[in-house]
Design an enzyme around this catalytic site. Structure first.
Site, PDB file in Angstrom:
ATOM      1  N   HIS A  52     -13.702 -31.135  16.482  1.00 43.64           N
ATOM      2  CA  HIS A  52     -14.681 -30.179  16.990  1.00 43.64           C
ATOM      3  C   HIS A  52     -16.091 -30.569  16.563  1.00 43.64           C
ATOM      4  CE1 HIS A  52     -11.524 -26.740  17.584  1.00 43.64           C
ATOM      5  NE2 HIS A  52     -11.248 -27.841  18.269  1.00 43.64           N
ATOM      6  N   GLU A  54     -18.631 -29.059  15.081  1.00 41.45           N
ATOM      7  CA  GLU A  54     -19.116 -28.755  13.734  1.00 41.45           C
ATOM      8  C   GLU A  54     -18.577 -29.766  12.718  1.00 41.45           C
ATOM      9  OE1 GLU A  54     -18.145 -24.642  15.598  1.00 41.45           O
ATOM     10  OE2 GLU A  54     -17.515 -26.737  15.808  1.00 41.45           O
ATOM     11  N   CYS A  78     -14.088 -22.025  15.226  1.00 47.58           N
ATOM     12  CA  CYS A  78     -12.685 -21.636  15.344  1.00 47.58           C
ATOM     13  C   CYS A  78     -12.119 -21.197  14.004  1.00 47.58           C
ATOM     14  CB  CYS A  78     -11.854 -22.781  15.906  1.00 47.58           C
ATOM     15  SG  CYS A  78     -11.725 -24.212  14.802  1.00 47.58           S
ATOM     16  N   CYS A  90     -12.849 -24.848  11.807  1.00 49.76           N
ATOM     17  CA  CYS A  90     -14.274 -25.100  11.587  1.00 49.76           C
ATOM     18  C   CYS A  90     -14.886 -24.030  10.684  1.00 49.76           C
ATOM     19  CB  CYS A  90     -15.007 -25.143  12.924  1.00 49.76           C
ATOM     20  SG  CYS A  90     -14.563 -26.589  13.921  1.00 49.76           S
TER      21      CYS A  90
END
Length: 270
Positions: A52, A54, A78, A90
């Site tokens: 992801h 981040e 998430c 994340c």
């Protein structure tokens, strides 16, 4: 992007959006890590494997760089593992990294995540703020493969959250046709196998006995119009408010703990 320049908060929001527009998969997500307006790193979903945005941006930095930083992310971090994901969430990563603030574009409409990432950050004393309204609207349009999550066009299939007071949707006959029909999903009870479909008073008819949209040839043959229908899996309803020149067929396909999957099809009333 100038690595030595101190950007404003609005400019940093725009830089995060530029990152998310680089994504080739949905949902698009972009992230920017900053300190005092200086950009330390960027990332976008899909930039490196299935990671992801981040995580990609934070893993480019040292622990010291991350500590006390501000992260701009276009989508709520998430909180749950996804199929095939072998790393943590994340939200947990942001907490462990010691960042001081997270600025979020939009909350994730996925009901298993909605507001949970936001809550996780607050519970761990991370300051949270949001993109301004204009940029939130831009993020909403570009993040999901369906565009606006509250807009249905023509025909299709959609999974939507039905949490708290439910979700309001607008059905558009087509992208170029201004005619619309409002619908809403409420009172999801997955243990009992039903969810309520609502619209204007007298707009909904249950297509009793029908198993497929092709079986409906005239919406008016079905009696007892109402303002809502209690839908179980497989049921088909017809929504047509008084005076509307088209109608929409809706079939409930599946119920989950806090989401439903349904399909729809718009037809002219000839």
């Amino acid at each position: 992007m100038d690595a030595s320049r101190a950007y404003s908060k609005t400019d940093l929001m725009r830089l995060a959006i530029e990152e998310h527009l680089k994504c080739t998969q949905f949902p698009r997500v972009g992230a920017v890590v900053t300190k005092d307006g200086i950009v330390l790193s960027t990332g976008h979903r899909g930039e490196r494997g299935n990671l992801h945005a981040e995580r990609i941006a934070l893993e480019k930095l040292s622990e010291e760089d991350c500590r006390g930083a501000t992260v701009y992310t276009t989508l709520e971090p998430c909180v749950a593992l996804h199929d095939g994901q072998t790393v943590g969430s994340c939200a947990e990563l942001l907490v462990e990294s010691g960042v001081a603030e997270v600025v979020i574009g939009v909350l994730d409409p996925n009901a298993t995540i909605y507001s949970q990432g936001y809550r996780k950050l607050l519970e761990n004393n991370i300051a949270v703020s949001f993109f301004n309204r204009k940029l939130r609207a831009a993020v909403e349009e570009e993040t999901f493969d369906v565009g606006r999550v509250d807009k249905l066009v023509g025909s299709g299939k959609r999974r939507v959250p039905v949490v708290h007071s439910g979700i309001e949707l607008t059905v558009h006959f087509s992208e170029s046709d201004t005619r619309t029909i409002p619908i809403s999903w409420r009172t999801l009870q997955p243990m009992h196998g039903f969810v309520d479909l609502g619209s204007r008073n007298g707009a909904i008819r249950v297509a009793a006995g029908v198993r497929d949209f092709g079986d409906v040839t005239d919406p008016k043959v079905f009696r007892f119009p109402s303002h809502y229908a209690r839908m179980t899996q497989g049921m088909i309803a017809i929504v047509q408010p008084e005076g509307c020149t088209f109608y929409v067929l809706i079939q409930l396909l599946q119920l989950f703990d806090s989401d439903i999957l349904f399909r729809w099809e718009c037809r002219n009333d000839r």
